[in-house]
Design an enzyme around this catalytic site. Structure first.
Site, PDB file in Angstrom:
ATOM      1  N   ASN A  12       0.837  -1.205   0.000  1.00  0.00           N
ATOM      2  CA  ASN A  12       0.000   0.000   0.000  1.00  0.00           C
ATOM      3  C   ASN A  12       0.865   1.246   0.000  1.00  0.00           C
ATOM      4  O   ASN A  12       2.034   1.188   0.372  1.00  0.00           O
ATOM      5  CB  ASN A  12      -0.870   0.074   1.277  1.00  0.00           C
ATOM      6  CG  ASN A  12      -2.004  -0.919   1.291  1.00  0.00           C
ATOM      7  OD1 ASN A  12      -2.536  -1.276   0.244  1.00  0.00           O
ATOM      8  ND2 ASN A  12      -2.386  -1.383   2.467  1.00  0.00           N
ATOM      9  N   LYS A  41       0.903  -4.599   4.978  1.00  0.00           N
ATOM     10  CA  LYS A  41       1.564  -5.518   5.917  1.00  0.00           C
ATOM     11  C   LYS A  41       2.628  -6.380   5.241  1.00  0.00           C
ATOM     12  O   LYS A  41       3.695  -6.622   5.787  1.00  0.00           O
ATOM     13  CB  LYS A  41       0.530  -6.397   6.616  1.00  0.00           C
ATOM     14  CG  LYS A  41      -0.332  -5.621   7.605  1.00  0.00           C
ATOM     15  CD  LYS A  41      -1.334  -6.489   8.315  1.00  0.00           C
ATOM     16  CE  LYS A  41      -2.281  -5.646   9.146  1.00  0.00           C
ATOM     17  NZ  LYS A  41      -1.599  -4.837  10.161  1.00  0.00           N
ATOM     18  N   ASN A 186      -1.664 -10.671  17.461  1.00  0.00           N
ATOM     19  CA  ASN A 186      -1.634  -9.897  18.698  1.00  0.00           C
ATOM     20  C   ASN A 186      -2.869 -10.300  19.516  1.00  0.00           C
ATOM     21  O   ASN A 186      -3.617 -11.197  19.104  1.00  0.00           O
ATOM     22  CB  ASN A 186      -1.569  -8.385  18.418  1.00  0.00           C
ATOM     23  CG  ASN A 186      -2.799  -7.858  17.673  1.00  0.00           C
ATOM     24  OD1 ASN A 186      -3.850  -8.497  17.633  1.00  0.00           O
ATOM     25  ND2 ASN A 186      -2.671  -6.696  17.080  1.00  0.00           N
ATOM     26  N   ASP A 255       4.436  -5.700  12.192  1.00  0.00           N
ATOM     27  CA  ASP A 255       5.125  -6.165  10.980  1.00  0.00           C
ATOM     28  C   ASP A 255       6.626  -6.226  11.213  1.00  0.00           C
ATOM     29  O   ASP A 255       7.311  -7.121  10.711  1.00  0.00           O
ATOM     30  CB  ASP A 255       4.829  -5.225   9.804  1.00  0.00           C
ATOM     31  CG  ASP A 255       3.355  -5.208   9.443  1.00  0.00           C
ATOM     32  OD1 ASP A 255       2.702  -6.264   9.604  1.00  0.00           O
ATOM     33  OD2 ASP A 255       2.842  -4.160   9.007  1.00  0.00           O
ATOM     34  N   SER A 294      10.780   3.683  10.051  1.00  0.00           N
ATOM     35  CA  SER A 294      11.209   3.476  11.449  1.00  0.00           C
ATOM     36  C   SER A 294      11.957   2.155  11.643  1.00  0.00           C
ATOM     37  O   SER A 294      12.420   1.864  12.742  1.00  0.00           O
ATOM     38  CB  SER A 294       9.983   3.521  12.378  1.00  0.00           C
ATOM     39  OG  SER A 294       9.197   2.346  12.230  1.00  0.00           O
TER      40      SER A 294
END
Length: 300
Positions: A12, A41, A186, A255, A294
């Site tokens: 994406n 993802k 999660n 991820d 990041s």
């Protein structure tokens, strides 16, 4: 031989608006900052693993548009092999995520799957030779379920280790689990998969056993500040989270955990050590703005 990781999944473009507060229906709010980034993802997990030094192939689909071209450039810059990515029919755009983030870090996200939704089981069959190159094959739930299912079956036929990240959270048919060596949800995703409430480590442990009974070899549950836990038929391990100075942006942290974990496992690092490393690297990522931007570059 360098171990290889193949990711079958979504790409994406993330369009992120930072605002003092999230707009209500019919309301216009003034944003403070705009950022465009690469997401999905599948793509996140691929880029994370490649930045950690793994040999990574991506299987997916992009639109015939500038977002698609830029995504391919981004893969190249991050050393992800994108030769198994196909293009959608004209008029089917690359996937986008519209993300609004308020001052508290709360967000609303609208995903328009576009080309990701157009990935067919036939596309996955055509990528068999790429899947056959991998040692670990990673899957998520942002492409059609029948295509993910096809990929899992092919990976097992080729004798590969399969990792399913059941995100975004949704209920899954039981037959999918017999093709999964490792499932990494999660707490929310584990609740959705099992119908059990997951508030504590004990809750997560008993909910995960339901997946083991359905044929999954191992389950690793990521639990934010509580770290992560691994459950197998006769095995349990808890890896506490690392200390984090300040949480800046948690997007893409799950991820990052999975990409890091896959790299460790492909390097034959013992599971408890792999979990601790993945916790640490995901912990680094939440201290920076953005998703892929990041992810740290280091050699595991």
């Amino acid at each position: 031989r360098r171990m290889s990781i193949v990711v079958v999944g979504s790409c994406n473009i993330d369009l992120i608006a930072y605002t003092p507060k999230l707009p209500k229906s019919g309301e216009t709010v003034k944003g403070s900052h705009f950022q465009q980034g690469f997401g999905g993802k599948g793509a996140n997990q691929a880029v994370c693993a490649a930045r950690l030094g793994a040999n990574v192939h991506m299987v997916g689909k992009l639109g015939q548009d500038s977002n698609g071209e830029n995504t391919l450039k981004n893969f190249k810059e991050n050393n992800v092999d994108a030769s198994a990515i196909t293009q959608s029919e004209p008029g089917v755009a690359s996937g986008v995520a519209l993300i609004t983030v308020d001052e508290e870090g709360s967000n609303t996200i609208t995903i328009v799957g576009g080309a990701n939704e157009a990935i067919t089981p036939k596309d996955i069959q055509n990528a068999r030779s790429t899947i056959a190159k991998g040692d670990y094959i990673l899957f998520q739930l942002e492409i059609p379920l029948e295509s993910t299912m096809e990929g899992l079956k092919i990976a097992k036929e080729e004798g590969k280790q399969t990792v399913l990240n059941p995100a975004p959270a949704q209920h899954l048919p039981s037959e999918i689990f017999e093709y999964c060596d490792l499932v990494v949800p999660n707490e929310t995703e584990l609740e959705e998969l099992t119908g059990k409430s997951v508030k504590s480590i004990e809750d997560a442990k008993s909910a995960a056993m339901h997946l083991i009974e359905k044929g999954v070899k191992r389950v690793i549950v990521t639990m934010g500040s509580q770290g992560s836990i691994m459950i197998a038929k006769d095995e349990f391990h808890h890896a506490p989270s690392t200390k984090i100075e300040k949480v800046v942006d948690t997007s893409g942290a799950g991820d990052c955990f999975i990409g890091s974990l896959a790299v460790c496992l492909s390097k034959k690092i013992p599971l408890h050590e792999a979990m601790a490393t993945a916790n640490r690297i995901a912990g680094l990522s939440v201290q920076q703005k953005g998703t892929q931007t990041s992810y740290p570059k280091e050699k595991i």
